[in-house]
Design an enzyme around this catalytic site. Structure first.
Site, PDB file in Angstrom:
ATOM      1  N   ALA A  85      34.904  69.476   4.249  1.00  0.00           N
ATOM      2  CA  ALA A  85      34.264  69.490   2.928  1.00  0.00           C
ATOM      3  C   ALA A  85      33.340  70.702   2.772  1.00  0.00           C
ATOM      4  O   ALA A  85      33.340  71.355   1.727  1.00  0.00           O
ATOM      5  CB  ALA A  85      33.486  68.193   2.712  1.00  0.00           C
ATOM      6  N   CYS A  86      32.569  71.002   3.790  1.00  0.00           N
ATOM      7  CA  CYS A  86      31.647  72.146   3.705  1.00  0.00           C
ATOM      8  C   CYS A  86      32.418  73.458   3.611  1.00  0.00           C
ATOM      9  O   CYS A  86      32.023  74.370   2.883  1.00  0.00           O
ATOM     10  CB  CYS A  86      30.708  72.157   4.910  1.00  0.00           C
ATOM     11  N   THR A  87      33.518  73.548   4.327  1.00  0.00           N
ATOM     12  CA  THR A  87      34.347  74.754   4.273  1.00  0.00           C
ATOM     13  C   THR A  87      34.943  74.919   2.879  1.00  0.00           C
ATOM     14  O   THR A  87      34.884  76.007   2.293  1.00  0.00           O
ATOM     15  CB  THR A  87      35.464  74.689   5.335  1.00  0.00           C
TER      16      THR A  87
END
Length: 177
Positions: free
Chosen positions: A65-67
């Site tokens: 998700a952060c990527t």
């Protein structure tokens, strides 16, 4: 503590809410200085003097998700620059981890390191998940105008289309300033 903008368009209250709760639109954004992935200093006050600042708090480099979030903002970076806005990612990861994450995924937004969670605490983006012993960063986006006032706070961010939604808000701020 209530924050808001008075008739003179100046903030009524400044600083963070007590107890670590999130800021609200109309509050003066707490000042901070943090290092980025290149160990260069980022000063919020200097950045807001140049334009709108979009702070994207996120839990950790390298998670799916952060990527996705960092890549989406990087893909729209030219649009943000055209509007005079800077997109800044903040997580507890150290500078070297940020640099590796940025280089591996072609991330172009600036990534700041907050390993002691001081800024995350100041902005009220920490929470404790059930069953966890430590606080974690809640994915939160905060838009700050040139006067250093929080204009929008998006809590519990949904990733799909988030960068486009934020860009729309940046354009709204630019029109009204």
């Amino acid at each position: 503590m209530e924050c808001g903008v008075g008739a003179d368009r100046l903030p009524v209250e400044s600083g963070p809410h007590p107890g670590g709760t999130a800021l609200a639109p109309g509050c003066v954004a707490p000042h901070f200085v943090l290092p980025d992935a290149d160990m260069e200093t980022f000063d919020l006050r200097d950045a807001t003097q140049r334009g709108v600042v979009v702070l994207c708090f996120y839990p950790r480099d390298g998670t799916p998700a952060c990527t996705r979030q960092a890549i989406e903002f990087s893909d729209h970076e030219d649009d943000f620059i055209r509007e005079g806005a800077a997109v800044i990612g903040i997580s507890p990861d150290d500078c070297l981890t940020h640099a590796a994450f940025r280089d591996e995924h072609g991330i172009s937004i600036r990534l700041l390191s907050d390993p002691d969670l001081e800024v995350c605490r100041l902005y009220g983006v920490l929470h404790r998940r059930e069953g966890c012993e430590r606080d974690t960063v809640r994915r939160t986006t905060i838009l700050i105008d040139r006067a250093g006032v929080v204009r929008h706070l998006i809590d519990d961010v949904q990733l799909r289309g988030h960068a486009a939604e934020v860009l729309k808000l940046v354009k709204e701020i630019a029109r009204n300033n």
